[in-house]
Design a protein around this motif. Structure first.
Motif, PDB file in Angstrom:
ATOM      1  N   VAL A   1     -35.912 -23.801  30.801  1.00  0.00           N
ATOM      2  CA  VAL A   1     -37.132 -24.551  30.493  1.00  0.00           C
ATOM      3  C   VAL A   1     -38.307 -24.040  31.335  1.00  0.00           C
ATOM      4  O   VAL A   1     -39.404 -23.772  30.813  1.00  0.00           O
ATOM      5  N   VAL A   2     -38.099 -23.888  32.635  1.00  0.00           N
ATOM      6  CA  VAL A   2     -39.180 -23.445  33.518  1.00  0.00           C
ATOM      7  C   VAL A   2     -39.609 -22.026  33.184  1.00  0.00           C
ATOM      8  O   VAL A   2     -40.812 -21.716  33.131  1.00  0.00           O
TER       9      VAL A   2
ATOM     10  N   GLY B   1     -23.946 -13.866  33.705  1.00  0.00           N
ATOM     11  CA  GLY B   1     -24.157 -14.416  32.362  1.00  0.00           C
ATOM     12  C   GLY B   1     -25.445 -15.202  32.267  1.00  0.00           C
ATOM     13  O   GLY B   1     -26.184 -15.096  31.276  1.00  0.00           O
ATOM     14  N   VAL B   2     -25.742 -16.010  33.300  1.00  0.00           N
ATOM     15  CA  VAL B   2     -26.998 -16.763  33.302  1.00  0.00           C
ATOM     16  C   VAL B   2     -28.187 -15.807  33.317  1.00  0.00           C
ATOM     17  O   VAL B   2     -29.171 -16.000  32.585  1.00  0.00           O
ATOM     18  N   PHE B   3     -28.098 -14.763  34.133  1.00  0.00           N
ATOM     19  CA  PHE B   3     -29.202 -13.801  34.220  1.00  0.00           C
ATOM     20  C   PHE B   3     -29.429 -13.091  32.896  1.00  0.00           C
ATOM     21  O   PHE B   3     -30.567 -12.992  32.413  1.00  0.00           O
ATOM     22  N   LEU B   4     -28.356 -12.590  32.293  1.00  0.00           N
ATOM     23  CA  LEU B   4     -28.505 -11.863  31.025  1.00  0.00           C
ATOM     24  C   LEU B   4     -28.996 -12.785  29.920  1.00  0.00           C
ATOM     25  O   LEU B   4     -29.857 -12.410  29.112  1.00  0.00           O
TER      26      LEU B   4
ATOM     27  N   LEU C   1     -34.567 -14.568  38.393  1.00  0.00           N
ATOM     28  CA  LEU C   1     -33.852 -14.334  39.657  1.00  0.00           C
ATOM     29  C   LEU C   1     -34.317 -15.313  40.733  1.00  0.00           C
ATOM     30  O   LEU C   1     -33.498 -15.842  41.515  1.00  0.00           O
ATOM     31  N   ALA C   2     -35.617 -15.602  40.812  1.00  0.00           N
ATOM     32  CA  ALA C   2     -36.129 -16.533  41.800  1.00  0.00           C
ATOM     33  C   ALA C   2     -35.593 -17.938  41.542  1.00  0.00           C
ATOM     34  O   ALA C   2     -35.188 -18.660  42.485  1.00  0.00           O
ATOM     35  N   LEU C   3     -35.544 -18.369  40.292  1.00  0.00           N
ATOM     36  CA  LEU C   3     -35.039 -19.695  39.956  1.00  0.00           C
ATOM     37  C   LEU C   3     -33.527 -19.782  40.227  1.00  0.00           C
ATOM     38  O   LEU C   3     -33.046 -20.834  40.682  1.00  0.00           O
ATOM     39  N   MET C   4     -32.789 -18.733  39.922  1.00  0.00           N
ATOM     40  CA  MET C   4     -31.354 -18.737  40.209  1.00  0.00           C
ATOM     41  C   MET C   4     -31.104 -18.861  41.712  1.00  0.00           C
ATOM     42  O   MET C   4     -30.183 -19.589  42.148  1.00  0.00           O
TER      43      MET C   4
END
Length: 442
Positions: free
Chosen positions: A207-208, A296-299, A435-438
């Motif tokens: 969302v962000v 997986g989240v990144f891709l 990457l920053a949010l992760m």
């Protein structure tokens, strides 16, 4: 000779009926021509409707000249039904006479004939787009390149079909109506349960990242001299689902002479960047030491098109592929609010104030949301949802082919390098933001 004469006599009633019809029609035309007279405050010197139909055939269904119909059909000044000499209404007389002359079955036949004529005019162009879509699918399956890119290139190679040819109406129909149908059917690919399984972290990242990417794209596009709507188009395509999102958002934007060229360029850019990301991002994820779930989240949060996300995720592991697919489907689910935002922006623009405003929620967006809700209930059998998803893909590929056919290469080359810089910048921004949010959300 006697038999022949007897045979000719049997046709006399039919010949007389035809002659009576022709005579009545000629009488209507003559009366209409006499209606072109200078305005004198009274109607022209025309007979009442009974006199107008006096010479018609006996079986003609004539309207009566009563107090209800006299004001529109009886034209002479000073008649009982028109004491003040109301102005003559040529349209009402002719329409009433035509409606009386044509039976209901004939009107139905005319409607069916018009529909059949419309289908015949659309068929060549729709068939051309379908053939290009099939060829693009074949090439994509055998060479591993994005099907959307093949459809665009093949469509642009056949752009001569969109000129003054029988294919033009069907190509226009495919590039617009079939496109919206395909976008609506995207709702069969996700469910609310799949979104809930992701948990809070991936949902917040999606969302962000979507909101900030679109906002930054609109701002930078304005600073680079583009309309903010182009930033919405390219930023939405980058943040959501590549070419499919670009087509959906473009369908909600107002008509503009450069809209189709901007849409096509965005689709080409998204296809190229998505293919590059499918190759580079898995190696980058391994290089920075992401575990299978984080990879997986990144891709899923950064690659543009669904097909490329699936290819990149499962190239690392099954777990990575599953997580990447779920995250990507969450991005696809953001299509509805972004389309609504696009419509709201369009409705508030000054150039749309006097013209017809687009609906607050386009029909294809409503269809998308309804199919997501219905698919979430589990009532639809899996073969049906799979067939709907496949048909959606075919519609989108055919629409891309149609858009390619409508575009001239010289017009595409005139866009310049600035849109390329904008889309590359959006892609890099999305990667850094994800990457920053992760890292921030753990």
């Amino acid at each position: 000779m006697r038999g022949t004469a007897a045979g000719d006599l049997t046709f006399l009633p039919l010949i007389e009926a035809v002659a009576a019809r022709v005579k009545s029609i000629r009488h209507f035309v003559a009366m209409a021509d006499r209606a072109h007279m200078p305005a004198t405050g009274k109607g022209p010197d025309l007979p009442c409707c009974e006199e107008l139909l006096a010479d018609a055939s006996p079986d003609f269904d004539r309207p009566s000249c009563n107090e209800n119909t006299a004001s529109s059909l009886c034209c002479t000044s000073g008649t009982a039904g028109n004491p003040k000499g109301a102005p003559y209404s040529r349209r009402s007389t002719l329409l009433h006479a035509s409606a009386a002359a044509l039976p209901e079955a004939a009107m139905t036949d005319l409607s069916i004939s018009a529909g059949a004529e419309r289908a015949r005019s659309l068929f060549p162009g729709v068939l051309a787009c379908a053939v290009v879509a099939a060829a693009a699918t074949f090439l994509s399956e055998h060479y591993g390149a994005p099907v959307m890119l093949f459809a665009l290139l093949l469509g642009m190679a056949m752009n001569f079909l969109s000129g003054d040819s029988p294919c033009k109406p069907g190509i226009e129909f495919t590039a617009r109506t079939v496109l919206r149908l395909g976008v609506a059917l995207l709702g069969l690919r996700i469910t609310v349960g799949q979104i809930a399984e992701l948990g809070f972290g991936p949902v917040a990242i999606v969302v962000v990242s979507v909101v900030l990417t679109i906002g930054a794209s609109m701002l930078v596009a304005k600073l680079m001299g583009f309309q903010s709507l182009f930033g919405l188009l390219s930023g939405g395509a980058t943040a959501i689902c590549g070419a499919s999102a670009a087509l959906a958002i473009a369908a909600a934007l107002p008509a503009h002479p450069l809209k189709e060229r901007a849409t096509l360029f965005t689709v080409v850019g998204m296809s190229a960047l998505s293919t590059l990301a499918m190759i580079v991002y898995p190696m980058f994820a391994q290089a920075i030491g992401l575990d299978p779930r984080a990879a997986g989240v990144f891709l899923g949060a950064t690659i543009h098109d669904v097909a490329q996300v699936v290819g990149a995720g499962y190239s690392l592991s099954k777990e990575t592929g599953d997580v990447a697919t779920f995250v990507k489907l969450m991005r696809v689910a953001m299509l509805v609010p972004v389309v609504v935002f696009a419509v709201l922006i369009t409705r508030t623009r000054p150039e749309q104030a006097e013209g017809k405003r687009p609906p607050l929620l386009p029909g294809f967006a409503i269809g998308f949301a309804i199919l997501v809700a219905v698919n979430s209930t589990g009532w639809l059998p899996k073969p049906l949802t799979q067939a709907g998803a496949d048909f959606s893909r075919w519609c989108l590929v055919a629409a891309i082919a149609g858009i390619g056919m409508k575009t001239q290469l010289k017009e595409l080359a005139a866009v310049g390098v600035r849109p390329i810089v904008l889309m590359v910048g959006e892609t890099v921004f999305l990667v850094a933001l994800a990457l920053a949010l992760m890292r921030a959300l753990g």
